[in-house]
Scaffold this motif. Sequence first.
Motif, mmCIF file in Angstrom:
data_model
loop_
_atom_site.group_PDB
_atom_site.id
_atom_site.type_symbol
_atom_site.label_atom_id
_atom_site.label_comp_id
_atom_site.label_asym_id
_atom_site.label_seq_id
_atom_site.Cartn_x
_atom_site.Cartn_y
_atom_site.Cartn_z
ATOM 1 N N ASP A 58 0.825 -1.205 0.000
ATOM 2 C CA ASP A 58 0.000 0.000 0.000
ATOM 3 C C ASP A 58 0.865 1.263 0.000
ATOM 4 O O ASP A 58 0.748 2.137 0.859
ATOM 5 N N SER A 59 1.725 1.334 -1.016
ATOM 6 C CA SER A 59 2.664 2.444 -1.137
ATOM 7 C C SER A 59 2.455 3.128 -2.480
ATOM 8 O O SER A 59 1.738 2.617 -3.358
ATOM 9 N N PRO A 60 3.077 4.301 -2.659
ATOM 10 C CA PRO A 60 2.947 4.958 -3.977
ATOM 11 C C PRO A 60 3.409 4.090 -5.138
ATOM 12 O O PRO A 60 2.783 4.085 -6.198
ATOM 13 N N VAL A 61 4.491 3.351 -4.972
ATOM 14 C CA VAL A 61 4.983 2.539 -6.082
ATOM 15 C C VAL A 61 4.040 1.378 -6.378
ATOM 16 O O VAL A 61 3.830 1.009 -7.540
ATOM 17 N N SER A 62 3.447 0.792 -5.330
ATOM 18 C CA SER A 62 2.498 -0.297 -5.573
ATOM 19 C C SER A 62 1.238 0.227 -6.256
ATOM 20 O O SER A 62 0.661 -0.445 -7.114
ATOM 21 N N ASN A 63 0.815 1.437 -5.897
ATOM 22 C CA ASN A 63 -0.346 2.026 -6.571
ATOM 23 C C ASN A 63 -0.048 2.318 -8.037
ATOM 24 O O ASN A 63 -0.926 2.165 -8.904
ATOM 25 N N ARG A 64 1.193 2.726 -8.336
ATOM 26 C CA ARG A 64 1.577 2.959 -9.729
ATOM 27 C C ARG A 64 1.495 1.662 -10.537
ATOM 28 O O ARG A 64 1.036 1.659 -11.678
ATOM 29 N N ILE A 65 1.949 0.573 -9.935
ATOM 30 C CA ILE A 65 1.916 -0.720 -10.626
ATOM 31 C C ILE A 65 0.481 -1.149 -10.889
ATOM 32 O O ILE A 65 0.143 -1.616 -11.988
ATOM 33 N N ILE A 66 -0.378 -0.979 -9.900
ATOM 34 C CA ILE A 66 -1.774 -1.395 -10.060
ATOM 35 C C ILE A 66 -2.459 -0.587 -11.156
ATOM 36 O O ILE A 66 -3.176 -1.139 -12.003
ATOM 37 N N GLN A 67 -2.222 0.720 -11.178
ATOM 38 C CA GLN A 67 -2.887 1.566 -12.171
ATOM 39 C C GLN A 67 -2.339 1.365 -13.577
ATOM 40 O O GLN A 67 -2.971 1.797 -14.542
ATOM 41 N N ALA A 68 -1.191 0.719 -13.712
ATOM 42 C CA ALA A 68 -0.604 0.516 -15.041
ATOM 43 C C ALA A 68 -1.303 -0.586 -15.824
ATOM 44 O O ALA A 68 -1.166 -0.654 -17.056
ATOM 45 N N PHE A 69 -2.041 -1.443 -15.149
ATOM 46 C CA PHE A 69 -2.759 -2.529 -15.847
ATOM 47 C C PHE A 69 -4.124 -2.005 -16.279
ATOM 48 O O PHE A 69 -5.030 -1.844 -15.470
ATOM 49 N N GLN A 70 -4.242 -1.761 -17.577
ATOM 50 C CA GLN A 70 -5.443 -1.168 -18.130
ATOM 51 C C GLN A 70 -5.848 -1.897 -19.412
ATOM 52 O O GLN A 70 -5.043 -2.605 -20.021
ATOM 53 N N PRO A 71 -7.120 -1.768 -19.821
ATOM 54 C CA PRO A 71 -7.541 -2.320 -21.106
ATOM 55 C C PRO A 71 -6.748 -1.662 -22.239
ATOM 56 O O PRO A 71 -6.230 -0.557 -22.069
ATOM 57 N N PRO A 72 -6.623 -2.317 -23.395
ATOM 58 C CA PRO A 72 -7.316 -3.550 -23.794
ATOM 59 C C PRO A 72 -6.588 -4.832 -23.403
ATOM 60 O O PRO A 72 -7.126 -5.906 -23.590
ATOM 61 N N TYR A 73 -5.351 -4.728 -22.900
ATOM 62 C CA TYR A 73 -4.614 -5.949 -22.580
ATOM 63 C C TYR A 73 -5.133 -6.609 -21.310
ATOM 64 O O TYR A 73 -5.194 -7.835 -21.221
ATOM 65 N N PHE A 74 -5.493 -5.815 -20.315
ATOM 66 C CA PHE A 74 -5.969 -6.357 -19.043
ATOM 67 C C PHE A 74 -7.283 -5.684 -18.672
ATOM 68 O O PHE A 74 -7.589 -4.573 -19.117
ATOM 69 N N THR A 75 -8.059 -6.390 -17.866
ATOM 70 C CA THR A 75 -9.202 -5.749 -17.227
ATOM 71 C C THR A 75 -8.690 -4.927 -16.044
ATOM 72 O O THR A 75 -7.585 -5.174 -15.551
ATOM 73 N N PRO A 76 -9.450 -3.935 -15.592
ATOM 74 C CA PRO A 76 -9.008 -3.179 -14.412
ATOM 75 C C PRO A 76 -8.734 -4.126 -13.238
ATOM 76 O O PRO A 76 -9.556 -4.988 -12.926
ATOM 77 N N PRO A 77 -7.578 -4.016 -12.595
ATOM 78 C CA PRO A 77 -7.222 -4.961 -11.517
ATOM 79 C C PRO A 77 -8.211 -4.933 -10.359
ATOM 80 O O PRO A 77 -8.778 -3.892 -10.019
ATOM 81 N N VAL A 78 -8.397 -6.105 -9.771
ATOM 82 C CA VAL A 78 -9.262 -6.253 -8.610
ATOM 83 C C VAL A 78 -8.368 -6.449 -7.384
ATOM 84 O O VAL A 78 -7.508 -7.339 -7.366
ATOM 85 N N LEU A 79 -8.555 -5.611 -6.367
ATOM 86 C CA LEU A 79 -7.783 -5.732 -5.134
ATOM 87 C C LEU A 79 -8.387 -6.820 -4.262
ATOM 88 O O LEU A 79 -9.581 -6.793 -3.946
ATOM 89 N N ILE A 80 -7.575 -7.801 -3.899
ATOM 90 C CA ILE A 80 -8.035 -8.933 -3.104
ATOM 91 C C ILE A 80 -7.073 -9.133 -1.943
ATOM 92 O O ILE A 80 -6.015 -8.487 -1.850
ATOM 93 N N THR A 81 -7.448 -10.072 -1.071
ATOM 94 C CA THR A 81 -6.581 -10.432 0.056
ATOM 95 C C THR A 81 -5.792 -11.688 -0.279
ATOM 96 O O THR A 81 -6.064 -12.371 -1.268
ATOM 97 N N GLN A 82 -4.834 -11.988 0.575
ATOM 98 C CA GLN A 82 -4.001 -13.164 0.352
ATOM 99 C C GLN A 82 -4.826 -14.448 0.357
ATOM 100 O O GLN A 82 -4.582 -15.364 -0.429
ATOM 101 N N GLY A 83 -5.820 -14.503 1.211
ATOM 102 C CA GLY A 83 -6.621 -15.714 1.291
ATOM 103 C C GLY A 83 -7.533 -15.936 0.104
ATOM 104 O O GLY A 83 -7.982 -17.065 -0.142
ATOM 105 N N GLU A 84 -7.841 -14.878 -0.647
ATOM 106 C CA GLU A 84 -8.729 -15.008 -1.798
ATOM 107 C C GLU A 84 -8.005 -15.429 -3.069
ATOM 108 O O GLU A 84 -8.647 -15.840 -4.042
ATOM 109 N N MET A 85 -6.682 -15.339 -3.076
ATOM 110 C CA MET A 85 -5.941 -15.535 -4.328
ATOM 111 C C MET A 85 -6.158 -16.923 -4.910
ATOM 112 O O MET A 85 -6.565 -17.080 -6.069
ATOM 113 N N ASP A 86 -5.865 -17.961 -4.125
ATOM 114 C CA ASP A 86 -5.979 -19.326 -4.643
ATOM 115 C C ASP A 86 -7.421 -19.677 -4.999
ATOM 116 O O ASP A 86 -7.680 -20.355 -6.015
ATOM 117 N N ARG A 87 -8.363 -19.225 -4.187
ATOM 118 C CA ARG A 87 -9.763 -19.554 -4.447
ATOM 119 C C ARG A 87 -10.240 -18.934 -5.760
ATOM 120 O O ARG A 87 -10.920 -19.580 -6.554
#
Length: 370
Positions: A58-87
């Motif tokens: 939850d830092s400025p650099v992590s926010n930059r990385i998240i905002q860099a994933f945009q259409p048309p290559y990716f859907t807008p990223p969904v923020l999840i928790t560690q426990g939700e990843m595998d499921r």
Amino acid sequence: MDLVNILNLGIKEIRGLLRDPIMMFLVVFSFTVQIYTSATAVIETLNRAPISVVDEDDSPVSNRIIQAFQPPYFTPPVLITQGEMDRRMDEGRDTFALDIPPGFQRDLLAGKVPEIQLNVDATRMAQAFSGSGYVQQIVAAEVNEFLNHYRSSEPPSADLVLRARYNPTLNGGWFQAIMGISDSVTLLALVLAGAALIREREHGTIEHLLVMPVTPLEIMVSKIWSMSLVVLVGTAFSLVVMCEWLLGIPVNGSLALFLLGTALHLFATASLGIFLATVAGSMPQFGILMILVLLPLQVLSGAQTPRESMPQLVQDIMLFAPNTHYVILSQSVLFRGAGLDVIWPQMIWLAGIGAALFSISLHYFRRFLK
């Protein structure tokens, strides 16, 4: 051979086709819906790949990385928790899951080399392999820009300039649509010509033809020209209306030259369809035979994979298949704008293969009528 008999018998075949709703649906579907879906639905490049992010920093650099994933290559990223990843990945909701560890920005500023975990659903092969490289490039670019406070890249000592003569955006849908037309031409030529003969047997009209003053040659030629004409009209409609007008796919070469090559291919393939119909005893048997013949023709013709990547023995054998030369002709005319001076070898091959298949089919067709 009486041309009037051939004309009247061919008109009879076209009328019989128009009264067959299943065959008419197949013709219309092959040159409309199938071409449209080939260009728009079957996309081989990375397109709107679902991605989720576990942001433990939850830092400025992590926010930059998240905002860099945009259409048309990716859907807008969904923020999840560690426990939700595998499921979420088990449920097929995410193709990529990026885990940014805590203290990631602090370690970057301290000169360390922190690691980011990327989980990939490799069962989605079309997106997984190319998408992993995209994710790596995006993360590396955002991290470097954050550390250097500006985005830049070292100019290469030698620069390779690429210019695409056709399809400059490398849109895979363009190639899929054009090759889909060639596949439809082959499929319909086999099905319509063979079904026209089997329909005569099933409806009992073959006996009527035998008592009429017509020859087996006239019957066979009438079936070939009538069914080929239907496919040829559908091919022209699909190229002009579906590809050029609706999908905006340009055709570089001469449409008339391409249709001439298509007519030669139809002559060869329709003759093959009549041969299969004489061997088969019923429509189900004809369908099985057609699958055994059609799949190798389409897979090994070079429409899906380059012929150069195939074993030399397969390349040599497929030289005697009409599909091989038709695919070369189609790609040369429609993609590269080639003229008759370039594709005349394919024209000769198609004419020769068509003459051979016609002679063989006529021999078995005469035996079929006895």
